[in-house]
Design a protein around this motif. Structure first.
Motif, PDB file in Angstrom:
ATOM      1  N   THR A 226      77.035  46.853   0.248  1.00 47.87           N
ATOM      2  CA  THR A 226      76.902  45.875  -0.888  1.00 47.87           C
ATOM      3  C   THR A 226      75.694  45.442  -1.134  1.00 47.87           C
ATOM      4  OG1 THR A 226      77.122  43.884   0.649  1.00 47.87           O
ATOM      5  CG2 THR A 226      79.250  45.036  -0.169  1.00 47.87           C
ATOM      6  N   GLY A 227      74.776  45.519  -0.374  1.00 49.67           N
ATOM      7  CA  GLY A 227      73.390  44.907  -0.485  1.00 49.67           C
ATOM      8  C   GLY A 227      73.339  43.622  -0.322  1.00 49.67           C
ATOM      9  N   HIS A 228      74.273  43.166   0.345  1.00 45.67           N
ATOM     10  CA  HIS A 228      74.216  41.710   0.837  1.00 45.67           C
ATOM     11  C   HIS A 228      73.290  41.584   2.081  1.00 45.67           C
ATOM     12  CE1 HIS A 228      78.670  40.879  -1.113  1.00 45.67           C
ATOM     13  NE2 HIS A 228      77.621  41.259  -1.727  1.00 45.67           N
ATOM     14  N   GLU A 229      72.782  40.547   2.234  1.00 48.44           N
ATOM     15  CA  GLU A 229      71.746  40.332   3.218  1.00 48.44           C
ATOM     16  C   GLU A 229      72.617  39.658   4.529  1.00 48.44           C
ATOM     17  OE1 GLU A 229      70.238  35.713   2.229  1.00 48.44           O
ATOM     18  OE2 GLU A 229      68.667  37.374   2.217  1.00 48.44           O
ATOM     19  N   VAL A 230      71.992  39.942   5.575  1.00 49.33           N
ATOM     20  CA  VAL A 230      72.631  39.298   7.173  1.00 49.33           C
ATOM     21  C   VAL A 230      71.511  38.817   7.734  1.00 49.33           C
ATOM     22  CG1 VAL A 230      74.606  41.064   7.022  1.00 49.33           C
ATOM     23  CG2 VAL A 230      72.566  41.587   7.973  1.00 49.33           C
ATOM     24  N   ALA A 231      71.792  37.843   8.504  1.00 48.38           N
ATOM     25  CA  ALA A 231      70.777  37.227   9.548  1.00 48.38           C
ATOM     26  C   ALA A 231      71.619  36.929  10.753  1.00 48.38           C
ATOM     27  CB  ALA A 231      70.255  35.803   8.778  1.00 48.38           C
ATOM     28  N   ILE A 232      71.452  37.712  11.600  1.00 46.80           N
ATOM     29  CA  ILE A 232      72.567  37.807  12.718  1.00 46.80           C
ATOM     30  C   ILE A 232      71.832  37.216  13.958  1.00 46.80           C
ATOM     31  CG2 ILE A 232      74.547  39.071  14.287  1.00 46.80           C
ATOM     32  CD1 ILE A 232      74.912  40.583  11.910  1.00 46.80           C
ATOM     33  N   PRO A 233      71.956  36.404  14.619  1.00 49.15           N
ATOM     34  CA  PRO A 233      71.566  35.926  16.014  1.00 49.15           C
ATOM     35  C   PRO A 233      71.766  37.032  17.024  1.00 49.15           C
ATOM     36  CG  PRO A 233      72.173  33.763  14.847  1.00 49.15           C
ATOM     37  CD  PRO A 233      72.673  35.112  13.998  1.00 49.15           C
ATOM     38  N   ILE A 234      70.739  37.366  17.892  1.00 50.93           N
ATOM     39  CA  ILE A 234      71.455  38.225  18.991  1.00 50.93           C
ATOM     40  C   ILE A 234      71.589  37.252  20.272  1.00 50.93           C
ATOM     41  CG2 ILE A 234      70.554  39.801  20.561  1.00 50.93           C
ATOM     42  CD1 ILE A 234      68.572  40.893  18.519  1.00 50.93           C
ATOM     43  N   GLY A 235      72.753  37.270  20.899  1.00 44.84           N
ATOM     44  CA  GLY A 235      73.293  36.504  21.904  1.00 44.84           C
ATOM     45  C   GLY A 235      72.960  37.173  23.191  1.00 44.84           C
ATOM     46  N   PRO A 236      73.393  36.576  24.038  1.00 46.12           N
ATOM     47  CA  PRO A 236      73.104  37.049  25.408  1.00 46.12           C
ATOM     48  C   PRO A 236      73.769  38.480  25.973  1.00 46.12           C
ATOM     49  CG  PRO A 236      73.236  34.720  25.686  1.00 46.12           C
ATOM     50  CD  PRO A 236      73.828  35.195  24.210  1.00 46.12           C
ATOM     51  N   THR A 237      74.978  38.327  25.487  1.00 44.89           N
ATOM     52  CA  THR A 237      75.701  39.626  25.833  1.00 44.89           C
ATOM     53  C   THR A 237      75.128  40.957  25.163  1.00 44.89           C
ATOM     54  OG1 THR A 237      77.595  38.242  25.847  1.00 44.89           O
ATOM     55  CG2 THR A 237      78.074  40.514  25.669  1.00 44.89           C
ATOM     56  N   LEU A 238      74.732  40.746  23.813  1.00 42.44           N
ATOM     57  CA  LEU A 238      74.138  41.820  23.176  1.00 42.44           C
ATOM     58  C   LEU A 238      72.792  42.134  23.927  1.00 42.44           C
ATOM     59  CD1 LEU A 238      74.179  43.886  20.989  1.00 42.44           C
ATOM     60  CD2 LEU A 238      73.580  42.286  19.299  1.00 42.44           C
ATOM     61  N   GLN A 239      72.049  41.085  23.791  1.00 42.45           N
ATOM     62  CA  GLN A 239      70.653  41.212  24.536  1.00 42.45           C
ATOM     63  C   GLN A 239      70.782  42.024  25.873  1.00 42.45           C
ATOM     64  OE1 GLN A 239      67.605  40.255  22.731  1.00 42.45           O
ATOM     65  NE2 GLN A 239      67.181  42.009  24.333  1.00 42.45           N
ATOM     66  N   ALA A 240      71.788  41.928  26.665  1.00 46.80           N
ATOM     67  CA  ALA A 240      71.856  42.530  28.014  1.00 46.80           C
ATOM     68  C   ALA A 240      72.199  43.781  27.868  1.00 46.80           C
ATOM     69  CB  ALA A 240      72.937  41.765  28.864  1.00 46.80           C
ATOM     70  N   ALA A 241      73.089  44.226  26.802  1.00 42.43           N
ATOM     71  CA  ALA A 241      73.386  45.490  26.353  1.00 42.43           C
ATOM     72  C   ALA A 241      72.262  46.307  25.826  1.00 42.43           C
ATOM     73  CB  ALA A 241      74.720  45.516  25.375  1.00 42.43           C
ATOM     74  N   LEU A 242      71.433  45.632  25.058  1.00 41.31           N
ATOM     75  CA  LEU A 242      70.378  46.376  24.409  1.00 41.31           C
ATOM     76  C   LEU A 242      69.282  46.791  25.559  1.00 41.31           C
ATOM     77  CD1 LEU A 242      69.724  44.207  21.136  1.00 41.31           C
ATOM     78  CD2 LEU A 242      70.572  46.525  21.356  1.00 41.31           C
ATOM     79  N   ASP A 243      69.107  45.658  26.689  1.00 45.19           N
ATOM     80  CA  ASP A 243      68.024  45.811  27.714  1.00 45.19           C
ATOM     81  C   ASP A 243      68.626  47.060  28.536  1.00 45.19           C
ATOM     82  OD1 ASP A 243      66.819  43.686  26.635  1.00 45.19           O
ATOM     83  OD2 ASP A 243      67.506  42.403  27.886  1.00 45.19           O
ATOM     84  N   ALA A 244      70.115  46.946  28.700  1.00 44.37           N
ATOM     85  CA  ALA A 244      70.208  48.321  29.517  1.00 44.37           C
ATOM     86  C   ALA A 244      70.364  49.598  28.884  1.00 44.37           C
ATOM     87  CB  ALA A 244      71.909  47.690  30.193  1.00 44.37           C
ATOM     88  N   ALA A 245      70.128  49.786  27.628  1.00 45.62           N
ATOM     89  CA  ALA A 245      70.480  51.032  26.874  1.00 45.62           C
ATOM     90  C   ALA A 245      69.292  51.948  27.231  1.00 45.62           C
ATOM     91  CB  ALA A 245      70.223  50.625  25.391  1.00 45.62           C
ATOM     92  N   PRO A 246      69.719  53.320  27.232  1.00 45.57           N
ATOM     93  CA  PRO A 246      68.504  54.265  27.671  1.00 45.57           C
ATOM     94  C   PRO A 246      67.410  54.168  26.770  1.00 45.57           C
ATOM     95  CG  PRO A 246      70.746  55.384  27.501  1.00 45.57           C
ATOM     96  CD  PRO A 246      70.941  53.955  26.989  1.00 45.57           C
ATOM     97  N   ALA A 247      66.088  54.375  27.488  1.00 46.68           N
ATOM     98  CA  ALA A 247      65.037  54.311  26.425  1.00 46.68           C
ATOM     99  C   ALA A 247      64.899  55.459  25.605  1.00 46.68           C
ATOM    100  CB  ALA A 247      63.751  54.244  27.614  1.00 46.68           C
ATOM    101  N   HIS A 248      64.206  55.359  24.548  1.00 42.88           N
ATOM    102  CA  HIS A 248      63.829  56.467  23.656  1.00 42.88           C
ATOM    103  C   HIS A 248      62.911  56.159  22.618  1.00 42.88           C
ATOM    104  CE1 HIS A 248      66.017  54.373  20.136  1.00 42.88           C
ATOM    105  NE2 HIS A 248      66.930  53.896  21.079  1.00 42.88           N
ATOM    106  N   ASP A 249      62.291  56.711  21.839  1.00 46.01           N
ATOM    107  CA  ASP A 249      61.399  56.958  20.866  1.00 46.01           C
ATOM    108  C   ASP A 249      61.570  56.826  19.366  1.00 46.01           C
ATOM    109  OD1 ASP A 249      59.463  56.655  22.954  1.00 46.01           O
ATOM    110  OD2 ASP A 249      59.217  58.921  23.212  1.00 46.01           O
ATOM    111  N   ALA A 250      62.930  56.665  19.108  1.00 43.77           N
ATOM    112  CA  ALA A 250      63.489  56.883  17.803  1.00 43.77           C
ATOM    113  C   ALA A 250      63.326  55.626  17.043  1.00 43.77           C
ATOM    114  CB  ALA A 250      65.086  56.901  17.873  1.00 43.77           C
ATOM    115  N   VAL A 251      63.025  55.319  15.784  1.00 42.82           N
ATOM    116  CA  VAL A 251      62.634  54.391  14.927  1.00 42.82           C
ATOM    117  C   VAL A 251      63.902  53.382  15.079  1.00 42.82           C
ATOM    118  CG1 VAL A 251      63.272  55.407  12.752  1.00 42.82           C
ATOM    119  CG2 VAL A 251      61.753  53.425  12.662  1.00 42.82           C
ATOM    120  N   THR A 252      65.323  53.908  15.054  1.00 49.29           N
ATOM    121  CA  THR A 252      66.274  53.244  15.057  1.00 49.29           C
ATOM    122  C   THR A 252      66.682  52.484  16.545  1.00 49.29           C
ATOM    123  OG1 THR A 252      67.530  55.268  15.651  1.00 49.29           O
ATOM    124  CG2 THR A 252      67.415  54.604  13.278  1.00 49.29           C
ATOM    125  N   ILE A 253      67.352  51.539  16.664  1.00 52.02           N
ATOM    126  CA  ILE A 253      67.615  51.002  17.959  1.00 52.02           C
ATOM    127  C   ILE A 253      68.707  51.615  18.749  1.00 52.02           C
ATOM    128  CG2 ILE A 253      68.954  48.683  18.823  1.00 52.02           C
ATOM    129  CD1 ILE A 253      66.249  48.216  17.388  1.00 52.02           C
TER     130      ILE A 253
END
Length: 363
Positions: A226-253
């Motif tokens: 839709t082109g609608h903007e989003v501004a989503i805070p990263i909560g502790p649960t998501l931050q923990a999941a991102l921290d535990a994700a396998p390391a990589h060099d891709a430009v995407t998360i």
């Protein structure tokens, strides 16, 4: 030395003096080492390529036909700016209409479109039939200003209703299902599910999310559909999941097991196989979809007592002007932080009272 000529083909010497040959219309190159210039194999290959080109030419949409309208729409800026998923859906609609592509524009009427709609419902289901109707409406709308057709003949066709006996599409996930999926998924799949689960992002948007769209503890982005903007805070649960994700060099998360950005089709294939395995074991119920996680976030927040406007803000269901993007997004992020805290607390509360998922026993 006599220069060989073949109609429709360019034969020349490159800058190294080596002979080259290609078909002018298609650009198809001929390997002159495998099929030497002037040999029987060479002329046979030329004939084969020319025949293929002629066959494709005969299949091309003709002006003044339904196929011509469809082809013209695919060249518009409107189609080019659509989300990738919508483009795929519209091309599937075009594939369905392909057998009647030579229908003259003068023969197109509302009853004809209604008949196409009915036939589509019988062959590809009510949902896809409605997509065909929507696609035709878009084709007609963009053909009218170009003088290719006089009106939108799909506008008067009534969409097919959802069958009452059909299960809820993209249903919310049960808490037990969320737990088992996160527990059993491979690391590179787990982080993708966690990202969608804890943000409400559309799966296609989540897979495209880049590192530069995360500033501190906030995701700043735009919904692809839709082109609608989003501004989503990263909560502790998501931050923990991102921290535990396998390391990589891709430009995407998010990235595949080899460290490359996911494609939507690639992730969908991996997810489908994984989900079917869990269904076969009876640890999740049928109908589990990635888009259902977006519904899960909305349902959880609604049941927790939040207003629809707060939920809509988090999910990007708002259309502020891009000129006021930064100022509005800053305010949006502050409001969404409270919304995200509610989602965190509610998910934590529900996870504490979760009961073991009962395995389905087949008779």
């Amino acid at each position: 030395m006599t220069r060989i000529r073949v109609k429709g083909f360019k034969i020349f010497d490159d800058r190294h003096g080596k002979p080259r040959c290609y078909h002018r219309a298609t650009g198809h190159k001929i390997d002159l080492e495998e099929t030497p210039l002037g040999s029987a194999k060479f002329f046979a290959e030329c004939a084969r390529i020319a025949a293929i080109a002629e066959a494709r030419k005969s299949q091309a949409p003709k002006p003044g036909t339904l196929g011509g309208l469809v082809n013209a729409y695919f060249q518009t800026e409107h189609f080019g700016n659509l989300a990738d998923a919508t483009k795929r859906d519209y091309r599937k609609c075009a594939d369905f209409l392909h057998p009647i592509r030579d229908t003259p524009v003068s023969a197109i009427t509302t009853p004809l479109v209604s008949g196409i709609h009915d036939k589509a419902a019988g062959k590809i289901g009510w949902r896809r039939a409605n997509m065909v109707r929507t696609f035709l409406s878009q084709v007609f709308r963009y053909a009218i200003p170009r003088g290719l057709i006089d009106r939108d003949y799909a506008a008067g066709v009534i969409p097919k209703p959802r069958p009452k006996d059909r299960p809820y599409a993209n249903r919310p996930w049960a808490v037990e299902e969320r737990v088992v999926v996160l527990d059993r998924a491979a690391p590179h799949v787990r982080v993708a599910v966690a990202l969608i689960m804890n943000t409400g992002l559309d799966p296609s948007d989540a897979l495209k999310l880049t590192r530069r769209e995360i500033d501190g503890n906030t995701i700043w982005g735009v919904r692809g559909k839709t082109g609608h903007e989003v501004a989503i805070p990263i909560g502790p649960t998501l931050q923990a999941a991102l921290d535990a994700a396998p390391a990589h060099d891709a430009v995407t998360i998010l990235a595949t097991s080899t460290g490359k950005p996911w494609t939507y089709n690639g992730f969908s294939t991996v997810w489908h196989r994984f989900k079917k395995k869990l269904e076969a074991e009876g640890v999740v119920q049928p109908g589990l979809t990635l888009k259902g996680l977006r519904h899960t976030v909305a349902t959880t927040l609604r049941e927790a007592g939040l207003e629809e406007r707060q939920i809509a803000d988090l999910l990007g269901q708002k259309t502020p002007s891009m000129a006021r993007h930064y100022s509005r997004s800053a305010n949006l992020a502050d409001r969404n932080r409270i919304t995200m805290e509610t989602l965190e607390k509610e998910n934590e509360r529900r996870s504490k009272v979760v009961k073991p998922f009962k395995k389905t026993v087949k008779p």
